[in-house]
Design an enzyme around this catalytic site. Structure first.
Site, PDB file in Angstrom:
ATOM      1  N   ASP A  97       0.649  -1.142  -0.162  1.00 45.92           N
ATOM      2  CA  ASP A  97      -0.127   0.081   0.121  1.00 45.92           C
ATOM      3  C   ASP A  97       1.262   1.329  -0.156  1.00 45.92           C
ATOM      4  OD1 ASP A  97      -2.267   1.567   0.264  1.00 45.92           O
ATOM      5  OD2 ASP A  97      -3.137  -0.038   1.640  1.00 45.92           O
ATOM      6  N   TRP A  98       0.127   2.970  -0.292  1.00 42.19           N
ATOM      7  CA  TRP A  98       1.270   3.419  -0.145  1.00 42.19           C
ATOM      8  C   TRP A  98       2.331   4.042   0.422  1.00 42.19           C
ATOM      9  CZ3 TRP A  98       0.511   7.935  -3.947  1.00 42.19           C
ATOM     10  CH2 TRP A  98       1.460   8.696  -3.939  1.00 42.19           C
TER      11      TRP A  98
END
Length: 741
Positions: free
Chosen positions: A283-284
């Site tokens: 994820d980011w």
């Protein structure tokens, strides 16, 4: 404790079984290319860069990265869209030595140009084909605009509506969630990856994210492995079985270890036991965030731990691109780990056909035709209608009469367009959105007087508009109030400690109810809310979620009876925040609550009812249904048998309608205490007025199985209770049967 008799092994994923000729051909191409790559080029394939959408056109931050693309140091870009932009950037990648094309990705969550209801709303339809179609149209539009890959579906089980991201998922139940995960993956990806009407899907967030402590986004998760496997992993397993192209790991720690660096989750379970062939994207910046977690000393340490754990691609963390090559050269990271990650990513690029034609998804004529397909608008309206849930309808207050002399439509969201779109959309286009007032106006007789009064804005801190709203109600023959959350109150980083209607919206309802006029209430939201004063006094309540660009038409279709509501709740609605986390799938204690009048020394609250406001699976119709004639094919089943279940469903009301029939089971005695109810099947059945139909289910050993303390999936002999009903708290048919040794 009964002896374990039937071991149901944790299933192993073999995507497509033995390798096909096409698989072998792609594998050969991947291996040939891998041999030609330098270590730096390999690391480049593991780096995902943010495009102009986040950094701004022409910005120095973005332009500084163009040389990295030209030199093969980027494998994917996110937040890039449109034929012109994707062709321009792909051309840069083709200037690299090996001319490896980029993967373009985007958060296409519930529509690309055509905006469908938020995923939790779609889940309320319990209509798997509708959800597959929604994902397919989103994929078709995205693919026509140059996108190869979406970060959806989110398949996290969510039982805490304080957590704003319940909006993005399928609700609280692992069985329903698994069915929806399969439908959405197949919708996004089609029959086969590489079709120009499909994109790669992502199962996220792996794993346990929906159980964040206190419902606070990004917070820690702590649970037994048995609970993880029993409740939170089944939708991920279903997505893997459906062939989902990628997994995304989650921001949270799981039992003290960040998911991004969790070898058990990613390498032992996903790529080991499940034999998953796709790749895992962080994820980011979640690799970088392991430093903030206190799990990694610095970015290099984070990179080493992430690649070892099985995280293949680093989304905007700059951990791999800045450190991984040196980690390999120093001997800290094994070259085989890098090769494995690169191999998985290259395979998907070949599978999409990007090496044959890097621009095959970037066709201006196709983009224009697909984005303006009128069939997509009609589909958005139909899916939205199916998502709406009629929570209550006293004295048949709904449907409204189109010939009513005067109608007052009141509330801060009655004319809103942006809020109907919900969060996590690609781009807002209010010109394409039908508001509730727009939809109602199109339905009414020309003779009807329509009065619109806002009452207050969505925050509803200023009550000066209440006087006008009350006057409108007093002068009308029918009153509709439209309230709820705004689009930006649910979603990522939108956790709430209180779940009431915002500001003084509840007081606005009280003021209208005080007129004595029956008030119909439509509530927009991305999660279950708490609205007891409305529930106690409203003539009818229609829960609309954020219904998408055709939401106003869909809501009007239901309000005026052109569509008979059929939605059912995919999450339990609590009476108060104090009941959270809450699920129908509760466990009996040694001191269960047998009735609300006898709670002394019982597992109960003393200051409120112990039941939910609206139970999982609840939802009303403008007609009624009868359940009768339950028949089981046998009173007991052997370990290899199947039990056939049938009953008669009757439409006993005045109009055609659809009923979501729900089958629940309870294992009465087990080595691991079982929930008092578990959803194990459902059917959505459409019947004309007066029509009767036999509905059938088949119960096999897997439906009776659970994960035991050794993380084995087992079905133990003993007595089971079969329950069939219209909601988890509305069971109409019940019978016991036995699983034999």
């Amino acid at each position: 404790m009964k002896r374990i008799a039937c071991l149901v092994a944790l299933a192993v994923v073999t995507l497509g079984g033995s390798a096909s000729a096409q698989d072998r051909a792609i594998e050969a191409k991947v291996e040939a290319l891998l041999k030609r790559m330098t270590l730096d080029e390999k690391v480049g394939q593991l780096h995902q860069l943010t495009g102009r959408q986040m950094t701004g056109p022409g910005s120095e931050k973005f332009n500084d990265k163009l040389d990295d693309i030209r030199h093969g140091k980027v494998g994917s870009m996110l937040n890039v869209k449109g034929v012109a932009e994707t062709r321009e950037i792909q051309a840069l990648a083709l200037q690299s030595r090996l001319k490896i094309p980029l993967l373009f990705s985007l958060d296409v969550i519930h529509g690309y140009r055509t905006v469908f209801p938020v995923p939790l709303g779609e889940a309320a339809s319990w209509d798997l084909e509708a959800m597959r179609l929604s994902a397919h149209i989103a994929a078709k539009e995205a693919a026509a605009s140059g996108i190869h890959w979406t970060f959806a579906p989110m398949v996290d089980v969510g039982r805490d509506p304080r957590w704003g991201r319940v909006m993005e998922g399928a609700g609280e139940d692992p069985y329903l969630g698994a069915q929806i995960a399969t439908a959405r993956v197949r919708g996004f990806q089609g029959e086969k990856l590489g079709g120009l009407d499909s994109v790669m899907a992502t199962a996220k967030h792996f794993a346990g994210y929906g159980a964040a402590i206190a419902g606070r986004d990004y917070n820690a998760v702590d649970m037994s492995l048995q609970q993880l496997h029993e409740t939170y992993l089944p939708p991920f397993k279903a997505a893997a079985d459906a062939g989902v192209a990628t997994f995304m790991n989650s921001f949270n720690t799981l039992n003290g270890v960040p998911a991004t660096g969790n070898r058990y989750l990613q390498r032992d379970l996903l790529k080991g036991q499940w034999r998953y062939k796709g790749f895992v994207v962080s994820d980011w910046a979640s690799i970088k965030e392991m430093v903030e977690h206190g799990h990694a000393a610095d970015l290099a340490d984070a990179a080493a731990k992430a690649i070892d754990a099985g995280s293949d691609m680093d989304m905007e963390g700059y951990a791999y691109t800045g450190n991984l090559a040196q980690l390999v050269r120093s001997g800290r990271v094994k070259p085989a780990l890098v090769d494995d990650a690169v191999r998985r990513i290259l395979y998907k690029k070949f599978e999409l056909g990007l090496f044959d034609d890097p621009y095959r998804y970037s066709d201006a004529a196709r983009e224009q035709a697909v984005l303006n397909d009128p069939a997509h608008v009609q589909a958005a309206r139909d899916v939205a209608r199916k998502s709406l849930v009629l929570l209550q309808n006293a004295n048949h207050a709904l449907p409204l009469n189109k010939d009513v002399k005067s109608l007052a439509v009141i509330g801060p969201l009655a004319e809103s367009r942006r809020d109907l779109e919900g969060g996590w959309i690609v781009a807002s286009d209010e010109s394409r959105v039908v508001s509730v007032v727009d939809g109602i106006r199109a339905k009414l007789s020309p003779a009807t007087k329509l009065v619109v009064a806002k009452g207050c804005d969505a925050a509803c801190t200023d009550t000066s508009g209440f006087k006008e709203a009350v006057a409108a109600a007093n002068g009308a023959d029918a009153v509709l109030l439209v309230v709820g959350e705004t689009w930006d109150m649910s979603g990522e980083a939108k956790s709430r400690t209180e779940l009431g209607l915002p500001g003084e919206q509840a007081r606005l309802f009280d003021a209208l109810a005080a007129t004595g006029k029956p008030v119909v209430v439509a509530i927009m939201a991305g999660r279950p809310l708490v609205f007891n004063n409305v529930a106690d006094r409203a003539a009818a309540i229609l829960y609309t979620w954020f219904a998408g660009s055709q939401g106003g038409n869909a809501i009007a279709d239901v309000l005026f009876g052109d569509y008979n509501p059929s939605g059912k709740l995919p999450m339990t609605f609590p009476r108060s925040v104090g009941q959270i986390p809450i699920s129908y799938q509760q466990y009996s204690t040694g001191r269960p609550v047998l009735d609300e009048k006898n709670i002394v020394y019982r597992s109960a609250y003393i200051d409120a009812p112990n039941t939910p406001r609206y139970a999982f699976g609840h939802g009303l119709s403008y007609t009624t249904f009868g359940y009768s004639d339950l028949v089981l094919s046998k009173p007991a089943m052997g370990p290899r048998d199947k039990l056939e279940v049938s009953f008669t469903l009757s439409n006993t009301g005045p109009r055609a309608g659809e009923e979501v029939v729900q089958l629940y089971l309870r294992d009465k005695v087990a080595s691991i205490v079982r929930p008092v109810q578990e959803l194990k099947g459902f059917r959505k059945v459409k019947l004309a007025a007066g029509e009767r139909r036999t509905v059938r289910f088949t119960i096999d050993r897997d439906a009776l199985a659970f994960v035991n303390g050794r993380l084995e999936r087992v079905a133990e002999p003993g007595d089971f209770v079969l329950m069939i009903g219209s909601a988890s708290d509305a069971i109409h048919l019940r019978q016991e049967f036995r699983l034999l040794e």
